[in-house]
Motif scaffolding. Structure first.
Motif, short mmCIF file in Angstrom:
data_model
loop_
_atom_site.label_atom_id
_atom_site.label_comp_id
_atom_site.label_asym_id
_atom_site.label_seq_id
_atom_site.Cartn_x
_atom_site.Cartn_y
_atom_site.Cartn_z
N THR A 68 0.83 -1.21 0.00
CA THR A 68 0.00 0.00 0.00
C THR A 68 0.86 1.26 0.00
N PRO A 69 0.40 2.31 -0.67
CA PRO A 69 1.11 3.59 -0.57
C PRO A 69 0.80 4.32 0.74
N ALA A 70 -0.16 3.79 1.49
CA ALA A 70 -0.52 4.42 2.77
C ALA A 70 0.65 4.31 3.75
N LYS A 71 0.73 5.28 4.64
CA LYS A 71 1.73 5.25 5.71
C LYS A 71 0.99 4.90 7.00
N ILE A 72 1.43 3.81 7.62
CA ILE A 72 0.71 3.31 8.79
C ILE A 72 1.57 3.46 10.04
N ALA B 255 2.64 14.39 20.00
CA ALA B 255 4.00 14.95 20.13
C ALA B 255 4.99 14.22 19.22
N ALA B 256 4.84 12.88 19.14
CA ALA B 256 5.74 12.10 18.29
C ALA B 256 5.52 12.43 16.82
N LEU B 257 4.26 12.58 16.42
CA LEU B 257 3.95 12.93 15.03
C LEU B 257 4.48 14.32 14.70
N ASP B 258 4.25 15.25 15.63
CA ASP B 258 4.69 16.63 15.41
C ASP B 258 6.21 16.71 15.23
N PRO C 160 -1.73 13.14 10.44
CA PRO C 160 -2.52 11.96 10.07
C PRO C 160 -3.82 12.33 9.37
N ASP C 161 -4.26 11.45 8.47
CA ASP C 161 -5.56 11.62 7.84
C ASP C 161 -6.65 10.87 8.60
N ILE C 162 -6.29 9.66 9.06
CA ILE C 162 -7.27 8.80 9.69
C ILE C 162 -6.72 8.31 11.03
N ILE C 163 -7.55 8.35 12.07
CA ILE C 163 -7.15 7.83 13.38
C ILE C 163 -8.16 6.76 13.78
N VAL D 234 -3.16 6.32 11.52
CA VAL D 234 -2.64 6.06 12.87
C VAL D 234 -3.66 5.20 13.60
N PHE D 235 -3.20 4.10 14.19
CA PHE D 235 -4.14 3.36 15.02
C PHE D 235 -3.55 3.01 16.39
#
Lengths: 457, 457
Positions: free
Chosen positions: A99-103, A252-255, A261-264, A414-415
């Motif tokens: 997938t091109p998605a980033k998980i 904080a980690a994402l920042d 993220p697009d989807i949580i 992000v899950f």
């Protein structure tokens, strides 16, 4: 920031850990409905709640205005033994799916309780200790919460009485033994140690018990025993507040790597993990600063959001707890015995229920065989053997990533990976042997359960 | 550096992870004795070993000269899914003990195999894949190694056949199920699937099996089946090489904060964890750059170092493997059935045996009830529920810290926490119920076992 520079695991420094919990209620226009006194149907006062819960936790439960509540140093020190938890880039899963998605997943399983439950357990034990109590009582189903609370009480030298749903007590002797290692007493529920337990046993001899029933027993003991209070591992506002540490660290980690993220995605039983994971993102959404797709995932066998009613209901079987307004299947609803793992509570956090009712998040439900397929696929490439609960989120994360494969969209997903499945191998064995089945309650079953909802104006 | 600045957990960045394993043999004046052909008693050649092991692993096994062996990128990428592992400052344990000692532990349990075994499993699986093999065979006792290898084989899409000691297979169905989750086939040993298994079953009907017996079966399958090789989770030089990642990370983390340990403690079964943990420190000691007290801890019920003979012995019950010179209790020695957990192999790594014989390290043995007491004490303050194996090191670390309390010395103690005890709750239950007993083999028992040592000049 180029792809290459994002590590497999993003760890915050201890110095970067949040020093305050975030209270999403402060940013909600429509506040969650208050708990009601089951006799008078009037909002529970702090005094009334103080009979059941510790004073500071009551204050947190009722606080709809302060956005940030400082985390006491003693709790932060305990957090440091197993936090910050890693935010993991699922490079291997992405590759496997093509997938091109980033998980990404926030992994909360790296502690002996095996789940995120410890985040609130340590907070509740701390406030109990601070109030000079002797101990606390609680219920546990699959056992994560009971284990977490045992660990927290052992740390603060508090007595811990756990009422464990009888069927789990018998099927999961190892969880019980972990709790004993931490010095907790574990009683199978329903038991003859409480009035409500004896009543349920008389009415339903041979019953395997339920969460609602174990709650009733734990509350009875807490309110009748000097120096004890009751604590709960999900559903309540205070629990979502403590669990906001998950979302704050995730953000904080994402920042740190400029990832938006697009989807949580989070699994949802009573809502403790989901509410914690999404809180700072939901806050941005409520304040109009950013937008995210937020998806709650629940079992098709216990579909509070997707098929429940938004109404006041009893929190427990014995009907001795306050009434809560929530998406509910009715307090008599018990998921089919073939349902493995947790996520089996009949209701859903009032805060999340309000946010869902306001259209600020989505919900979906999945069948457990599909969940275990996703769990095994995940384990084989990412290493970690996930808990059945967490695997609900994995299922939907994989499905969303596969949609991206079709459309070519490079979405960031992000899950929440709430925990590990080391005590769930009976369910995995059933799955491996092709003996796992799915169950979806019929409309008639739900209608019968809804008919018993209390009549609250 | 002031106390305050040392965090609870010292994590290295992924970029700070070692890129080469350290081969302590390169710095040893007295090299470990070579493996011998059991028929000719001559050193095994690379060609002979290549029938059993993968070619590159044979090269590593025989390499006594190169100090650093680069870690292939594929293995480093896998390591990143669960490494670097934290070096934890045991602030809470120190406080509980009231000791001036500073205690650190390197925690290897934060992965689904639950132990350090994964470090070598992924390396061995990688070289098998690189050689174009179809699969590998192995034995497992308590199950950590089998689980680790299953995970590694699943990652590289290799077939994995595990022979599991029958008594463990029956007592630990959950471990078996974890292996199945990763696609491994698991056979209770002795089995009727091999010649040696059938022979042992005929001689000892109803036997619960042993590690030595499961090794024989796994080796037979590997050497008789096209495209298969045998892999082993401990004892061998190559395994200690891979496990040096533990010590290298530990040393890097300590160096980051200018900490110089006085005592380094590790549990010892076949020696994989101990050998890995101590390797860079031992290297400094061998090169005369620094000095450390290094302590191996073994069970009193299986005391290879402290009561064994330093002699050539069979590695397996079926006597089909090469002979190894090691501290051994005799290949027929089987620890009493009351012995919980691992650390039950009759021999000890040849490398560690030589170092011990040269007086470069100490060894001590402890009784299991004392080990479980230490385990529970540790769990209650540090959170983590330790494996019985790891708890041997905890026992001695606590004892050394208590000595410091008496003398007032501020020693720095580092120990290896090899894994978690989530699959050992039967043993914990026995301990809680006061049903755990200790066993120490008599001199007569050991003498009978030594009498069967092979006659090698």
């Amino acid at each position: 920031m180029s792809e290459k520079t994002i590590p497999y695991k993003i760890y915050l420094e201890e110095s970067e850990m949040p020093t305050a919990w975030y209270n999403v209620r402060a940013d909600m226009k429509n506040k969650p409905a208050p708990l009601l006194n089951p006799a008078t149907h009037k909002p529970m006062t702090a005094e009334e709640l103080g009979v059941v819960f510790c004073d500071e936790l009551v204050a947190q439960e009722l606080d709809n205005t302060n956005a940030y509540i400082p985390i006491p140093e003693e709790i932060r020190n305990f957090y440091k033994m197993y936090r910050p938890s890693p935010l993991v880039r699922a490079y291997c899963l992405e590759k496997k799916l093509g997938t091109p998605a980033k998980i990404y997943y926030k992994f909360e399983g790296n502690n002996t309780s095996g789940s995120h439950k410890l985040n609130s357990a340590i907070a509740q034990a701390y406030y109990a200790k601070k109030q000079g109590l002797k101990g606390v009582t609680t219920e546990t189903g699959a056992g994560q919460w009971g284990t977490a609370l045992s660990m927290a009480c052992s740390y603060f030298d508090l007595d811990c009485k756990v009422y464990m749903v009888k069927v789990s007590y018998e099927q999961k002797p190892f969880r019980r033994e972990v709790m004993r290692t931490y010095g907790a007493s574990v009683t199978p529920s329903p038991s003859d140690t409480t009035e409500v337990g004896r009543k349920i046993l008389a009415e339903h001899p041979g019953t395997g018990g339920s969460l609602g029933c174990a709650i009733s027993e734990a509350v009875e003991v807490a309110t009748s025993k000097d120096g004890y209070r009751y604590v709960l591992g999900s559903v309540l506002n205070q629990v979502l507040l403590h669990q906001s540490i998950i979302g704050l660290e995730t953000k904080a980690a994402l920042d740190k790597y400029n990832i938006n993220p697009d989807i949580i995605i989070g699994c949802a039983g009573g809502g403790s993990n989901l509410g914690g994971l999404i809180s700072p993102f939901m806050g941005e959404k409520l304040r109009g600063e950013n937008d995210y797709r937020i998806i709650a995932v629940e079992p098709k066998s216990c579909p509070s959001f997707t098929r429940g009613k938004y109404a006041y209901d009893f929190c427990d079987t014995g009907m001795i707890c306050p009434l809560a307004k929530m998406y509910t299947l009715g307090s008599n609803f018990i998921p089919s015995p073939n349902h493995a793992g947790g996520l089996r509570y009949h209701g859903m956090s009032s805060t999340l229920s309000q946010l869902y009712d306001d259209g600020l998040m989505e919900a979906t439900s999945v069948e457990q065989t599909a969940v275990f397929e996703a769990a095994e696929q995940f384990a084989r490439v990412e290493g970690i053997l996930p808990a059945p609960e967490s695997s609900h989120a994995i299922r939907v994360a994989i499905d969303e990533a596969l949609k991206c494969k079709e459309t070519g969209e490079e979405k960031t997903i992000v899950f929440g990976l709430t925990g590990t499945g080391y005590f769930d191998m009976v369910a995995y064995e059933k799955f491996h042997n092709g003996e796992m089945t799915d169950y979806i309650p019929t409309d008639e079953e739900l209608a019968a359960s809804f008919a018993k909802l209390p009549d609250v104006e």
